[in-house]
Design a protein around this motif. Structure first.
Motif, PDB file in Angstrom:
ATOM      1  N   ILE A   1      24.643 -26.313  11.485  1.00  0.00           N
ATOM      2  CA  ILE A   1      23.766 -27.432  11.142  1.00  0.00           C
ATOM      3  C   ILE A   1      22.782 -27.038  10.050  1.00  0.00           C
ATOM      4  CG2 ILE A   1      21.893 -28.898  12.012  1.00  0.00           C
ATOM      5  CD1 ILE A   1      23.401 -29.041  14.667  1.00  0.00           C
ATOM      6  N   ASP A   2      22.153 -25.867  10.178  1.00  0.00           N
ATOM      7  CA  ASP A   2      21.175 -25.430   9.188  1.00  0.00           C
ATOM      8  C   ASP A   2      21.783 -25.331   7.795  1.00  0.00           C
ATOM      9  OD1 ASP A   2      19.227 -25.330  11.081  1.00  0.00           O
ATOM     10  OD2 ASP A   2      19.138 -23.147  11.237  1.00  0.00           O
ATOM     11  N   ALA A   3      23.049 -24.956   7.735  1.00  0.00           N
ATOM     12  CA  ALA A   3      23.713 -24.790   6.441  1.00  0.00           C
ATOM     13  C   ALA A   3      24.234 -26.109   5.874  1.00  0.00           C
ATOM     14  CB  ALA A   3      24.875 -23.808   6.586  1.00  0.00           C
ATOM     15  N   GLY A   4      24.217 -27.175   6.665  1.00  0.00           N
ATOM     16  CA  GLY A   4      24.754 -28.454   6.200  1.00  0.00           C
ATOM     17  C   GLY A   4      26.255 -28.556   6.349  1.00  0.00           C
TER      18      GLY A   4
ATOM     19  N   GLN B   1      29.544 -34.823  11.997  1.00  0.00           N
ATOM     20  CA  GLN B   1      30.663 -34.847  11.066  1.00  0.00           C
ATOM     21  C   GLN B   1      30.643 -33.594  10.192  1.00  0.00           C
ATOM     22  OE1 GLN B   1      30.072 -38.248   8.520  1.00  0.00           O
ATOM     23  NE2 GLN B   1      28.122 -37.505   7.749  1.00  0.00           N
ATOM     24  N   LEU B   2      31.730 -33.404   9.440  1.00  0.00           N
ATOM     25  CA  LEU B   2      31.835 -32.290   8.507  1.00  0.00           C
ATOM     26  C   LEU B   2      31.054 -32.622   7.246  1.00  0.00           C
ATOM     27  CD1 LEU B   2      33.291 -29.549   7.901  1.00  0.00           C
ATOM     28  CD2 LEU B   2      35.075 -30.903   6.791  1.00  0.00           C
ATOM     29  N   GLY B   3      30.108 -31.746   6.887  1.00  0.00           N
ATOM     30  CA  GLY B   3      29.320 -31.994   5.692  1.00  0.00           C
ATOM     31  C   GLY B   3      28.463 -33.239   5.812  1.00  0.00           C
ATOM     32  N   ALA B   4      27.947 -33.702   4.677  1.00  0.00           N
ATOM     33  CA  ALA B   4      27.052 -34.855   4.682  1.00  0.00           C
ATOM     34  C   ALA B   4      27.798 -36.178   4.652  1.00  0.00           C
ATOM     35  CB  ALA B   4      26.101 -34.780   3.493  1.00  0.00           C
ATOM     36  N   THR B   5      29.068 -36.147   4.246  1.00  0.00           N
ATOM     37  CA  THR B   5      29.822 -37.400   4.080  1.00  0.00           C
ATOM     38  C   THR B   5      31.182 -37.376   4.753  1.00  0.00           C
ATOM     39  OG1 THR B   5      30.751 -36.622   1.980  1.00  0.00           O
ATOM     40  CG2 THR B   5      28.676 -37.855   1.868  1.00  0.00           C
TER      41      THR B   5
ATOM     42  N   PRO C   1      25.443 -25.383  -2.274  1.00  0.00           N
ATOM     43  CA  PRO C   1      24.857 -24.695  -1.116  1.00  0.00           C
ATOM     44  C   PRO C   1      25.827 -24.516   0.047  1.00  0.00           C
ATOM     45  CG  PRO C   1      23.281 -26.250  -2.021  1.00  0.00           C
ATOM     46  CD  PRO C   1      24.584 -26.504  -2.725  1.00  0.00           C
ATOM     47  N   VAL C   2      26.619 -25.544   0.330  1.00  0.00           N
ATOM     48  CA  VAL C   2      27.588 -25.435   1.424  1.00  0.00           C
ATOM     49  C   VAL C   2      28.666 -24.407   1.085  1.00  0.00           C
ATOM     50  CG1 VAL C   2      29.296 -26.673   2.808  1.00  0.00           C
ATOM     51  CG2 VAL C   2      27.147 -27.786   2.212  1.00  0.00           C
ATOM     52  N   LEU C   3      29.023 -24.338  -0.204  1.00  0.00           N
ATOM     53  CA  LEU C   3      30.001 -23.334  -0.634  1.00  0.00           C
ATOM     54  C   LEU C   3      29.465 -21.929  -0.378  1.00  0.00           C
ATOM     55  CD1 LEU C   3      32.636 -22.509  -2.031  1.00  0.00           C
ATOM     56  CD2 LEU C   3      31.404 -22.641  -4.228  1.00  0.00           C
ATOM     57  N   VAL C   4      28.171 -21.722  -0.651  1.00  0.00           N
ATOM     58  CA  VAL C   4      27.551 -20.419  -0.385  1.00  0.00           C
ATOM     59  C   VAL C   4      27.691 -20.065   1.090  1.00  0.00           C
ATOM     60  CG1 VAL C   4      25.351 -19.185  -0.279  1.00  0.00           C
ATOM     61  CG2 VAL C   4      25.941 -20.513  -2.317  1.00  0.00           C
ATOM     62  N   PHE C   5      27.447 -21.044   1.967  1.00  0.00           N
ATOM     63  CA  PHE C   5      27.582 -20.807   3.403  1.00  0.00           C
ATOM     64  C   PHE C   5      29.010 -20.437   3.767  1.00  0.00           C
ATOM     65  CE2 PHE C   5      28.936 -22.723   7.466  1.00  0.00           C
ATOM     66  CZ  PHE C   5      28.226 -21.912   8.341  1.00  0.00           C
ATOM     67  N   CYS C   6      29.976 -21.191   3.263  1.00  0.00           N
ATOM     68  CA  CYS C   6      31.380 -20.930   3.606  1.00  0.00           C
ATOM     69  C   CYS C   6      31.810 -19.543   3.139  1.00  0.00           C
ATOM     70  CB  CYS C   6      32.273 -22.001   2.973  1.00  0.00           C
ATOM     71  SG  CYS C   6      32.035 -23.660   3.657  1.00  0.00           S
ATOM     72  N   LEU C   7      31.430 -19.189   1.920  1.00  0.00           N
ATOM     73  CA  LEU C   7      31.758 -17.852   1.425  1.00  0.00           C
ATOM     74  C   LEU C   7      31.058 -16.780   2.260  1.00  0.00           C
ATOM     75  CD1 LEU C   7      31.551 -18.438  -2.450  1.00  0.00           C
ATOM     76  CD2 LEU C   7      33.616 -18.205  -1.035  1.00  0.00           C
ATOM     77  N   GLY C   8      29.838 -17.088   2.683  1.00  0.00           N
ATOM     78  CA  GLY C   8      29.094 -16.153   3.519  1.00  0.00           C
ATOM     79  C   GLY C   8      29.767 -15.918   4.852  1.00  0.00           C
ATOM     80  N   VAL C   9      30.277 -16.967   5.461  1.00  0.00           N
ATOM     81  CA  VAL C   9      30.995 -16.820   6.735  1.00  0.00           C
ATOM     82  C   VAL C   9      32.232 -15.951   6.544  1.00  0.00           C
ATOM     83  CG1 VAL C   9      32.335 -18.048   8.485  1.00  0.00           C
ATOM     84  CG2 VAL C   9      30.147 -18.985   7.723  1.00  0.00           C
ATOM     85  N   LEU C  10      32.992 -16.237   5.479  1.00  0.00           N
ATOM     86  CA  LEU C  10      34.203 -15.455   5.224  1.00  0.00           C
ATOM     87  C   LEU C  10      33.873 -13.989   4.962  1.00  0.00           C
ATOM     88  CD1 LEU C  10      36.172 -17.955   2.944  1.00  0.00           C
ATOM     89  CD2 LEU C  10      36.591 -17.434   5.350  1.00  0.00           C
ATOM     90  N   LEU C  11      32.810 -13.737   4.195  1.00  0.00           N
ATOM     91  CA  LEU C  11      32.419 -12.356   3.916  1.00  0.00           C
ATOM     92  C   LEU C  11      31.967 -11.650   5.196  1.00  0.00           C
ATOM     93  CD1 LEU C  11      31.776 -10.033   1.994  1.00  0.00           C
ATOM     94  CD2 LEU C  11      29.532 -11.089   1.579  1.00  0.00           C
ATOM     95  N   THR C  12      31.180 -12.336   5.999  1.00  0.00           N
ATOM     96  CA  THR C  12      30.667 -11.729   7.231  1.00  0.00           C
ATOM     97  C   THR C  12      31.791 -11.350   8.183  1.00  0.00           C
ATOM     98  OG1 THR C  12      28.634 -13.046   7.047  1.00  0.00           O
ATOM     99  CG2 THR C  12      29.084 -12.030   9.167  1.00  0.00           C
ATOM    100  N   ILE C  13      32.707 -12.285   8.399  1.00  0.00           N
ATOM    101  CA  ILE C  13      33.789 -11.996   9.345  1.00  0.00           C
ATOM    102  C   ILE C  13      34.739 -10.932   8.800  1.00  0.00           C
ATOM    103  CG2 ILE C  13      33.645 -14.274  10.409  1.00  0.00           C
ATOM    104  CD1 ILE C  13      36.083 -15.132   8.848  1.00  0.00           C
ATOM    105  N   ALA C  14      34.887 -10.874   7.474  1.00  0.00           N
ATOM    106  CA  ALA C  14      35.741  -9.840   6.884  1.00  0.00           C
ATOM    107  C   ALA C  14      35.115  -8.463   7.095  1.00  0.00           C
ATOM    108  CB  ALA C  14      35.943 -10.107   5.393  1.00  0.00           C
TER     109      ALA C  14
ATOM    110  N   ALA D   1      22.579 -18.754   3.056  1.00  0.00           N
ATOM    111  CA  ALA D   1      22.954 -17.340   2.991  1.00  0.00           C
ATOM    112  C   ALA D   1      22.714 -16.633   4.313  1.00  0.00           C
ATOM    113  CB  ALA D   1      22.175 -16.639   1.874  1.00  0.00           C
ATOM    114  N   ALA D   2      21.758 -17.146   5.095  1.00  0.00           N
ATOM    115  CA  ALA D   2      21.429 -16.512   6.374  1.00  0.00           C
ATOM    116  C   ALA D   2      22.206 -17.095   7.540  1.00  0.00           C
ATOM    117  CB  ALA D   2      19.931 -16.647   6.648  1.00  0.00           C
ATOM    118  N   ALA D   3      22.570 -18.375   7.462  1.00  0.00           N
ATOM    119  CA  ALA D   3      23.230 -19.044   8.584  1.00  0.00           C
ATOM    120  C   ALA D   3      24.550 -18.391   9.004  1.00  0.00           C
ATOM    121  CB  ALA D   3      23.449 -20.527   8.259  1.00  0.00           C
TER     122      ALA D   3
END
Length: 475
Positions: free
Chosen positions: A162-165, A180-184, A191-204, A380-382
């Protein structure tokens, strides 16, 4: 003997460094490893506590939260090193800060909420001194404790999305789908792309078992966010509370404005007695069991348990942990507790409290690096919240899903927390279900009296509205 050698010998003897098969180099290396593994709390705690308003619409200052988070972690980790002589670091507890932000603050002021944290810490100290802490721990089945951790994990992960949108509430929608997924209904925006890349980097990084994976991800994605914010045309509001930008200064004087901003009994005027008891009980549970598991786990990893599996100086260690809760509330950083990330230091060879002194010293240095933490956007933190959710969720494997008398209460505990956005509700649902199922199976005597008492309180808590109506009808 030269003075330096005499000091080194005295320190070695006090911390029993050589006796435990360690060395100064290992202890220092372990202290650094622990700090860099858990330094993410300097970013996450301000985001969780600073991202919501209290009952009166007040938000806590991000830079001030960074200061108090680092301050209490530095002091209490050093105290643990000196008093407990374990390579155990303490900081604001994830899960505990979620209780404060999402359970307490909406019902009262921040000062009142932190006052309850202080009261919870005092209660823990009393339980330790009187020997009741172990009795309370034994009252709740182990698998129900694990279900509480799993539920908090899902809840924290949900908050991260939620915090990441990545997940949003559908505004003004009266249909059956609340989020729902995203705002729409689809992902959009940098910003949402940063979150998604962050999740992938973290889990990797986590999959590769890299030490400091969460901190590495936060730092990397913050740099990426700063670059994107400079190059792309992005509305500042799209980032939320924190816009990633290169700070004017890296070093700044710490702001201690939140220290002492608590009201010990203010919450009594804001909520009813039953709700108040349950809120303190929720804080107590969250703090209580994580600490015991962490202390035993880290001590076992370090090979410090005695022949009966007991932790050395356990009474002193638990008392220091209780004092850390008090200190966290008094400084408005939320309850501080022992961190399982301390195992990273143990993995580097740490065996004594000297490593904790090193970790505490690094948190003290972080007091002056507030500007760096203040540029980290939630996107970046979420991902770290999602990662921590996974780590807590992993305890689900210990629950026996074939035994309905424990599986059903565990499921309700896990499901109700994120679905009602309430840790208290999840614990209450699990406790009530456990007591009811044990009773209908003719096993009521297996339920500890303390658990019966908690179940009665939760029954009143859930039924407070009809109870109040009945009381009003009788007037």
């Amino acid at each position: 003997m030269p003075a330096a050698q005499a000091v080194a010998h005295a320190v070695d003897r006090h911390f029993r460094i050589s006796e435990r098969g360690s060395s100064f180099a290992r202890e220092v290396r372990g202290g650094f490893a622990t700090f860099f593994t858990m330094a993410y709390i300097l970013v996450l705690n301000p985001i969780i506590l600073g991202g919501v308003e209290d009952k009166f619409g007040t938000q806590l200052s991000g830079p001030q939260l960074v200061t108090v988070t680092a301050l209490v972690a530095a002091v209490m980790t050093a105290v643990m090193g000196l008093g407990g002589n374990l390579p155990l670091a303490l900081a604001a507890g994830l899960g505990l800060n979620a209780v404060v932000a999402f359970q307490l603050a909406p019902l009262m002021s921040w000062a009142d909420a932190m006052g309850l944290v202080v009261l919870e810490g005092i209660l823990i100290c009393v339980l330790v001194v009187t020997g009741l802490r172990e009795a309370v721990m034994n009252a709740i089945p182990q698998q129900l404790k694990q279900a509480i951790s799993v539920g908090i994990g899902l809840f924290i992960a949900f908050i991260g999305f939620i915090d990441a949108g990545f997940v949003t509430r559908i505004p003004g929608d009266s249909g059956t789908v609340p989020v729902q997924l995203g705002a729409t209904g689809q992902l959009a925006g940098w910003p949402v792309l940063v979150f998604c890349l962050g999740v992938l980097l973290t889990i990797a990084l986590m999959a590769r078992r890299m030490r400091g994976a969460i901190l590495i991800s936060i730092v990397t994605m913050t740099v990426v966010a700063i670059v994107i914010n400079e190059l792309a045309d992005i509305e500042p509001l799209a980032w939320g509370l924190t816009v990633p930008a290169i700070p004017d200064d890296i070093v700044a004087a710490p702001d201690f404005g939140l220290v002492g901003s608590f009201s010990l009994f203010g919450a009594f005027e804001q909520v009813g007695a039953v709700t108040l008891v349950l809120l303190v009980f929720t804080l107590l549970l969250s703090d209580f069991f994580d600490t015991m598991g962490t202390v035993v786990g880290v001590s076992s990893e370090a090979g410090l348990l005695d022949e009966k599996g007991r932790v050395p100086n356990i009474g002193r260690i638990l008392l220091i942990d209780g004092v850390a809760a008090v200190a966290g509330g008094a400084a408005s950083s939320s309850s501080n507790t022992s961190y399982i990330e301390s195992a990273a230091g143990v993995g580097e060879g740490a065996r004594t409290g000297f490593a904790s002194l090193v970790t505490g010293g690094l948190f003290a240095v972080a007091l002056f690096l507030t500007p760096l933490a203040a540029v980290v956007p939630s996107q970046a933190a979420a991902p770290a919240l999602v990662a921590v959710g996974f780590l807590l969720m992993a305890q689900v494997r210990h629950i026996d899903w074939e035994r309905y008398e424990i599986a059903i209460p565990a499921f309700l505990t896990v499901a109700v927390m994120p679905f009602t956005y309430s840790i208290t509700n999840g614990i209450g649902a699990g406790f009530l279900a456990y007591v009811v199922i044990k009773t209908v199976l003719g096993k009521a005597r297996e339920v500890h009296p303390l658990l019966w008492g908690a179940a009665v309180l939760f029954a009143v808590y859930f039924a407070i509205d009809p109870i109040e109506q009945l009381a009003g009808a009788g007037d």
